[in-house]
Every structure is written in structure tokens, then in C-alpha cells.
Design an enzyme around this catalytic site. Structure first.
Site, short mmCIF file in Angstrom:
data_model
loop_
_atom_site.label_atom_id
_atom_site.label_comp_id
_atom_site.label_asym_id
_atom_site.label_seq_id
_atom_site.Cartn_x
_atom_site.Cartn_y
_atom_site.Cartn_z
N ARG A 184 0.94 -1.18 -0.07
CA ARG A 184 -0.03 0.07 0.19
C ARG A 184 0.99 1.26 -0.11
O ARG A 184 0.53 2.45 -0.74
CB ARG A 184 -0.98 -0.19 1.42
CG ARG A 184 -2.29 -1.09 1.00
CD ARG A 184 -3.09 -0.81 2.31
NE ARG A 184 -3.91 0.44 2.01
CZ ARG A 184 -4.70 1.13 3.09
NH1 ARG A 184 -4.91 0.32 4.12
NH2 ARG A 184 -5.10 2.09 2.89
N CYS A 242 -0.97 6.16 9.12
CA CYS A 242 -1.24 4.79 8.71
C CYS A 242 -2.27 4.99 7.56
O CYS A 242 -2.45 6.00 6.92
CB CYS A 242 -1.59 3.87 9.49
SG CYS A 242 -3.01 4.14 10.79
#
Length: 295
Positions: A184, A242
């Protein structure tokens, strides 16, 4: 002040130590914070088995506000709402808190960070999570725990946070860590947020890299070495983000075990990627070779 060798004692608690504390005259409040991206059944898992006396804390509704434009998928809750939830868990003023989950503390760390941000001084993460408890042969309970209301008083702002502009500027004079999985971070996949990639200048620090093969936090020395390799040095500011401000708290907990202070960017990638004015970087910019979950 604690030495670097004792910072882990301020963040973590061993299963055996928790068992003793629960049998003592002033037991901690234990919160079950089971949650995972794509798994909405945390409360069902809790009802099936949990540490005796533990109360379920709902990450989506109690440890976060509703998603909002510019705020991300898990905005920090208004402190009055958090206080109401905490009193509903039975949290009394001055009572210690222990938080756990079933994934190495990667969701429980959100409760650890949020309660400390709200002024609860003694909050610790169960090292090894629920698996560490059961591996010791310690008992489990089923059903719901319905405690008497608590009287805790909370106030915001006891831990540092970053705005989007501060996160953008941090790589210029500090270290901005991205706690998501490498794929990601690199922008190869993006299962939930509007755009793939990472904040320019951020360094990948997957939360799973904080744990050993048994799901326990690495030692303070190993964590210091790990984060030093990612650019943290004494006196250099550190920020973490995050996907939506959940597993970033796990990095912050690991940094605390290592004796390093860090600020949270609460909106994280879910807020950043929603803003078309924000630049996005892709590729393996300073990404370590580690796989991990992210929130």
C-alpha cells in the site's frame, strides 16, 4: 525519569502480570479492542471468548468519530463522547487500563494512544495479545460484561498530533513514518482509500515489523535499532500515519518502548488521499522489506 530499559514497562504488560493484577485489590479495567479492516464482527469474537472481566470497546463507534471530509475514516472522537464511552466501560478516575486484541496489539494500540491523549496516565497493551494470554493457559469467559458506570474525567491534548500541513513539512526536518503494509505504501494496491501511494518523503515502517514471531513486541534495544535504521535520531521530530490513524498508534507504542516520542497524524492516508490538492508519491522510497497489516 524512566531509563530506556524501562520504557517497555510503561507501555506493555505481560499476561501473567495482568492475571495477578486482576486478582488484586485494585484491578485494572481491561478493554477488548478486537477490530480488523474488513472484519466487522469484533463484538461477536468478544462474546465467544474474552479475558474474564474484559469490556468490549468498539473502535468504529467509541474510539473514533464518524468519517468526515478532510478528517479521514477514523477521526479522533470529541473528548466528551470519549468520556461518555469510557464511563460506560466502567472506567473510574485514576484506574489503570489494559487493552488487548487478537492481532498483536495493532488495533488495541488505538485505545492505548487515545486514552493517553485524553489524560489517562496508566494504560498498557497486553504483550502477545489474546494469544499470549491463552498460551499461558489462563482462563477465558463468554458473553457480555456490563459494568457499573465509571466516573473518569477526560481532557484532550495530552499527546501530540499533526495536521496535514505539519505532516507534509515533517520530512524536511524530521521523520514521517507510514505504518501501512509495503504494497500500500508503494501504491501497488489500495483497497479502501481514494488514491494509492504515500505522503512524499514518508518512510515505510509497517506495524507488523514491531513484533516477533510470537506476536510480542521486540525488545527496546531491537526497536531502537529498527527505528534508527529508518532515520530516527535523538532530538529529531518523528510523526506517524497509517490508513486511518489506527495502526499508526502501534508504531507510536513501539517507539515509546524504544524511548522515542512521536506524534500522530490522525487523518492519515484516508484524509490525505481524499484531498486532490495533496501530492502523492509511489514506489519503494525508503521502504523496508517487511509485510504487515494496516488500518
Amino acid at each position: 525519569m524512566a531509563t530506556t530499559e524501562t520504557f517497555d514497562r510503561l507501555v506493555l504488560i505481560e499476561p501473567g502480570e495482568l492475571a495477578v493484577a486482576l486478582d488484586g485489590p485494585h484491578p485494572p479495567l481491561v478493554l477488548d479492542v478486537r477490530w480488523a479492516l474488513g472484519d466487522p464482527d469484533g463484538r461477536l469474537h468478544y462474546r465467544a471468548e474474552h479475558i474474564p472481566g474484559a469490556v468490549f470497546a468498539d473502535l468504529d463507534t467509541e474510539l473514533a468519530d464518524r468519517p468526515a471530509p478532510g478528517q479521514g475514516r477514523h477521526p479522533l472522537p470529541e473528548v466528551g463522547r470519549l468520556q461518555e464511552a469510557a464511563r460506560g466501560w466502567g472506567l473510574a478516575e485514576g484506574q489503570p487500563v489494559v487493552v488487548y486484541d487478537a492481532n498483536g496489539g495493532q488495533s488495541a494500540a488505538r485505545a492505548w494512544w487515545l486514552l493517553r491523549w485524553a489524560g489517562v496516565a496508566d494504560v498498557r497493551i497486553l504483550d502477545g495479545a489474546l494469544a499470549g494470554w491463552t498460551a499461558r493457559g489462563l482462563p477465558l469467559a463468554t458473553g457480555d460484561v456490563r459494568p457499573e458506570p465509571g466516573d473518569v474525567v477526560l481532557s484532550a491534548g495530552h499527546l501530540p498530533v499533526l495536521t496535514a500541513d505539519e505532516a507534509a513539512a515533517l520530512p524536511g526536518n524530521g521523520v514521517l513514518l507510514d505504518a501501512r503494509a509495503p504494497q500500500r505504501y508503494r501504491g501497488e494496491v489500495e483497497p479502501v482509500d481514494p488514491r494509492a501511494g504515500h505522503i512524499p518523503g514518508a518512510v515505510n515502517a509497517p506495524a507488523s515489523a514491531n513484533l516477533d514471531a510470537d506476536g510480542r513486541f521486540l525488545s527496546p534495544e531491537r526497536l531502537r535499532e529498527h527505528y534508527a535504521a529508518l532515520g530516527t535520531t535523538p532530538g529529531r521530530p518523528v510523526g506517524v500515519y497509517c490508513g486511518s490513524g489506527v495502526t499508526a498508534a502501534h508504531d507510536i507504542a513501539a517507539l515509546a518502548v524504544a524511548g522515542i516520542d512521536a506524534a500522530l497524524y490522525p487523518g492519515s492516508w484516508s484524509a490525505w488521499s481524499s484531498d486532490p490538492e495533496r501530492s502523492v508519491a509511489t514506489g519503494p522510497e525508503a521502504a523496508p522489506n517487511a509485510e504487515g497489516a494496516d488500518r
